[in-house]
Motif scaffolding. Structure first.
Motif, PDB file in Angstrom:
ATOM      1  N   ALA A  32     -24.182 -27.896  22.926  1.00 25.59           N
ATOM      2  CA  ALA A  32     -25.106 -27.286  21.977  1.00 25.59           C
ATOM      3  C   ALA A  32     -24.559 -25.935  21.544  1.00 25.59           C
ATOM      4  O   ALA A  32     -24.110 -25.146  22.383  1.00 25.59           O
ATOM      5  N   ILE A  33     -24.578 -25.683  20.234  1.00 30.25           N
ATOM      6  CA  ILE A  33     -24.245 -24.370  19.698  1.00 30.25           C
ATOM      7  C   ILE A  33     -25.544 -23.751  19.205  1.00 30.25           C
ATOM      8  O   ILE A  33     -26.196 -24.282  18.297  1.00 30.25           O
ATOM      9  N   LEU A 172     -30.569 -43.060  19.799  1.00 27.96           N
ATOM     10  CA  LEU A 172     -29.226 -43.221  19.240  1.00 27.96           C
ATOM     11  C   LEU A 172     -28.190 -42.480  20.078  1.00 27.96           C
ATOM     12  O   LEU A 172     -27.109 -43.011  20.367  1.00 27.96           O
ATOM     13  N   ILE A 173     -28.505 -41.260  20.467  1.00 27.41           N
ATOM     14  CA  ILE A 173     -27.581 -40.471  21.279  1.00 27.41           C
ATOM     15  C   ILE A 173     -27.340 -41.156  22.624  1.00 27.41           C
ATOM     16  O   ILE A 173     -26.200 -41.308  23.087  1.00 27.41           O
ATOM     17  N   SER A 174     -28.414 -41.601  23.260  1.00 28.58           N
ATOM     18  CA  SER A 174     -28.317 -42.211  24.578  1.00 28.58           C
ATOM     19  C   SER A 174     -27.551 -43.527  24.551  1.00 28.58           C
ATOM     20  O   SER A 174     -26.714 -43.793  25.421  1.00 28.58           O
ATOM     21  N   ASN A 175     -27.809 -44.342  23.524  1.00 30.77           N
ATOM     22  CA  ASN A 175     -27.251 -45.691  23.494  1.00 30.77           C
ATOM     23  C   ASN A 175     -25.829 -45.774  22.913  1.00 30.77           C
ATOM     24  O   ASN A 175     -25.082 -46.686  23.258  1.00 30.77           O
ATOM     25  N   TYR A 176     -25.471 -44.816  22.038  1.00 32.43           N
ATOM     26  CA  TYR A 176     -24.229 -44.993  21.283  1.00 32.43           C
ATOM     27  C   TYR A 176     -23.255 -43.816  21.352  1.00 32.43           C
ATOM     28  O   TYR A 176     -22.185 -43.880  20.744  1.00 32.43           O
ATOM     29  N   LYS A 180     -18.606 -40.323  23.669  1.00 31.71           N
ATOM     30  CA  LYS A 180     -18.071 -39.504  22.586  1.00 31.71           C
ATOM     31  C   LYS A 180     -18.177 -38.016  22.915  1.00 31.71           C
ATOM     32  O   LYS A 180     -18.869 -37.610  23.841  1.00 31.71           O
ATOM     33  N   LEU A 181     -17.480 -37.225  22.135  1.00 30.60           N
ATOM     34  CA  LEU A 181     -17.628 -35.777  22.189  1.00 30.60           C
ATOM     35  C   LEU A 181     -18.692 -35.417  21.161  1.00 30.60           C
ATOM     36  O   LEU A 181     -18.492 -35.606  19.963  1.00 30.60           O
ATOM     37  N   VAL A 182     -19.834 -34.927  21.624  1.00 32.66           N
ATOM     38  CA  VAL A 182     -20.961 -34.622  20.746  1.00 32.66           C
ATOM     39  C   VAL A 182     -21.210 -33.114  20.739  1.00 32.66           C
ATOM     40  O   VAL A 182     -21.319 -32.491  21.795  1.00 32.66           O
ATOM     41  N   ILE A 183     -21.285 -32.543  19.544  1.00 29.98           N
ATOM     42  CA  ILE A 183     -21.599 -31.120  19.399  1.00 29.98           C
ATOM     43  C   ILE A 183     -22.776 -30.997  18.445  1.00 29.98           C
ATOM     44  O   ILE A 183     -22.740 -31.529  17.329  1.00 29.98           O
ATOM     45  N   VAL A 184     -23.825 -30.309  18.888  1.00 30.67           N
ATOM     46  CA  VAL A 184     -25.047 -30.175  18.105  1.00 30.67           C
ATOM     47  C   VAL A 184     -25.323 -28.704  17.832  1.00 30.67           C
ATOM     48  O   VAL A 184     -25.387 -27.898  18.767  1.00 30.67           O
ATOM     49  N   CYS A 185     -25.499 -28.342  16.563  1.00 21.96           N
ATOM     50  CA  CYS A 185     -25.918 -26.987  16.187  1.00 21.96           C
ATOM     51  C   CYS A 185     -27.427 -26.973  16.008  1.00 21.96           C
ATOM     52  O   CYS A 185     -27.948 -27.641  15.108  1.00 21.96           O
ATOM     53  N   SER A 186     -28.116 -26.219  16.819  1.00 17.57           N
ATOM     54  CA  SER A 186     -29.577 -26.169  16.694  1.00 17.57           C
ATOM     55  C   SER A 186     -30.158 -25.140  17.656  1.00 17.57           C
ATOM     56  O   SER A 186     -29.573 -24.840  18.699  1.00 17.57           O
ATOM     57  N   ASN A 187     -31.339 -24.653  17.305  1.00 16.47           N
ATOM     58  CA  ASN A 187     -32.138 -23.844  18.221  1.00 16.47           C
ATOM     59  C   ASN A 187     -33.365 -24.602  18.697  1.00 16.47           C
ATOM     60  O   ASN A 187     -34.180 -24.061  19.447  1.00 16.47           O
ATOM     61  N   ASP A 188     -33.522 -25.844  18.251  1.00 10.74           N
ATOM     62  CA  ASP A 188     -34.662 -26.677  18.618  1.00 10.74           C
ATOM     63  C   ASP A 188     -34.353 -27.381  19.938  1.00 10.74           C
ATOM     64  O   ASP A 188     -33.454 -28.216  20.010  1.00 10.74           O
ATOM     65  N   PHE A 194     -30.461 -32.799  25.765  1.00 11.69           N
ATOM     66  CA  PHE A 194     -29.536 -33.650  26.508  1.00 11.69           C
ATOM     67  C   PHE A 194     -28.165 -33.000  26.674  1.00 11.69           C
ATOM     68  O   PHE A 194     -27.302 -33.526  27.393  1.00 11.69           O
ATOM     69  N   CYS A 195     -27.925 -31.884  26.005  1.00  7.10           N
ATOM     70  CA  CYS A 195     -26.613 -31.224  26.047  1.00  7.10           C
ATOM     71  C   CYS A 195     -26.399 -30.548  27.394  1.00  7.10           C
ATOM     72  O   CYS A 195     -27.253 -29.784  27.856  1.00  7.10           O
ATOM     73  N   THR A 196     -25.271 -30.827  28.005  1.00  4.97           N
ATOM     74  CA  THR A 196     -24.985 -30.268  29.329  1.00  4.97           C
ATOM     75  C   THR A 196     -24.275 -28.924  29.256  1.00  4.97           C
ATOM     76  O   THR A 196     -24.227 -28.187  30.237  1.00  4.97           O
ATOM     77  N   GLU A 197     -23.699 -28.618  28.094  1.00  7.66           N
ATOM     78  CA  GLU A 197     -23.012 -27.338  27.898  1.00  7.66           C
ATOM     79  C   GLU A 197     -23.616 -26.635  26.678  1.00  7.66           C
ATOM     80  O   GLU A 197     -23.946 -27.287  25.680  1.00  7.66           O
ATOM     81  N   ARG A 198     -23.744 -25.300  26.765  1.00 13.27           N
ATOM     82  CA  ARG A 198     -24.344 -24.549  25.663  1.00 13.27           C
ATOM     83  C   ARG A 198     -23.521 -23.306  25.355  1.00 13.27           C
ATOM     84  O   ARG A 198     -23.055 -22.610  26.255  1.00 13.27           O
ATOM     85  N   LEU A 199     -23.343 -23.064  24.047  1.00 13.49           N
ATOM     86  CA  LEU A 199     -22.651 -21.867  23.590  1.00 13.49           C
ATOM     87  C   LEU A 199     -23.591 -21.124  22.654  1.00 13.49           C
ATOM     88  O   LEU A 199     -24.112 -21.715  21.699  1.00 13.49           O
ATOM     89  N   ASN A 200     -23.806 -19.858  22.918  1.00 12.59           N
ATOM     90  CA  ASN A 200     -24.578 -19.016  22.013  1.00 12.59           C
ATOM     91  C   ASN A 200     -23.590 -18.204  21.180  1.00 12.59           C
ATOM     92  O   ASN A 200     -22.855 -17.375  21.721  1.00 12.59           O
TER      93      ASN A 200
END
Length: 205
Positions: A32-33, A172-176, A180-188, A194-200
């Motif tokens: 998560a970013i 979708l994230i859980s099943n597919y 993969k390498l998943v990066i999500v930009c959000s404050n929600d 589900f993100c195990t790593e977070r960057l502020n």
């Protein structure tokens, strides 16, 4: 797949968006970013995607457990992305759009299966311009998540989605996306729980 940022920075004119960011993203993990609105989360995601070059430092794309590197000019074929600033082709139907997208990046499932999974069967042959904003977001998520790419980049992925849409997103994230390498930009928190790593990004101002 690994993405390595080495002392990376990005600026527009004299304003630095972020500086001296060193970090390694690896397949099989979700990141998560976060950061204040307007702080540059989307800019960082575009640097990670290879769509804009860092102003300083470097970014490397490497096959995991290999010395083989992929150039920034060719990384696009390994990445799928869904973001508010990326539009779908509204003159196409959902079926046509996914078929068109699949001609550039192969899909993991058939178009019919994908449309069923994102619950758009009844609108499959309707032009996307007649879709609600939530339906359009489902199509954006579908083309990103079901592309046969090792990297999935998501910027505010639940924009315009209702409670049912949020549940679909997590499904979708859980099943597919587990490999993969998943990066999500959000404050929600509901988008990144589900993100195990977070960057502020504020840590690299």
């Amino acid at each position: 797949m690994e993405i390595q940022l080495e002392q990376a920075g990005k600026r527009f004119n004299r304003d630095w968006i972020f500086r001296k960011l060193s970090y390694t993203f690896q397949s099989g993990n979700a990141y998560a970013i976060t950061g204040a609105n307007g702080s540059g989360k989307s800019t960082l995601l575009q640097v990670i995607a290879g769509s804009t070059n860092p102003s300083e430092g470097a970014i490397k794309f490497q096959i995991t457990n290999s010395q083989l590197q992929i150039s920034s000019d060719n990384i696009y074929s390994h990445i799928s992305i869904a973001a508010p600033y990326l539009d779908v082709i509204e003159e196409m139907t959902a079926t046509e759009f996914l078929q068109f997208h699949g001609s550039f990046k192969p899909l993991n499932l058939s178009v019919e299966e994908i449309i069923g999974i994102v619950q758009l069967e009844k609108a499959a042959n309707k032009q996307i311009r007649y879709y609600s904003s939530g339906m359009k977001q489902r199509i954006k998520l579908a083309q990103a998540i079901f592309s046969n790419t090792p990297i999935v980049l998501l910027d505010e992925p639940c924009t315009n989605l209702d409670k049912v849409g949020y549940a679909l997103y997590h499904q979708l994230i859980s099943n597919y996306c587990s490999n993969k390498l998943v990066i999500v930009c959000s404050n929600d928190e509901n988008e990144i729980d589900f993100c195990t790593e977070r960057l502020n990004i504020m840590d690299w101002k």
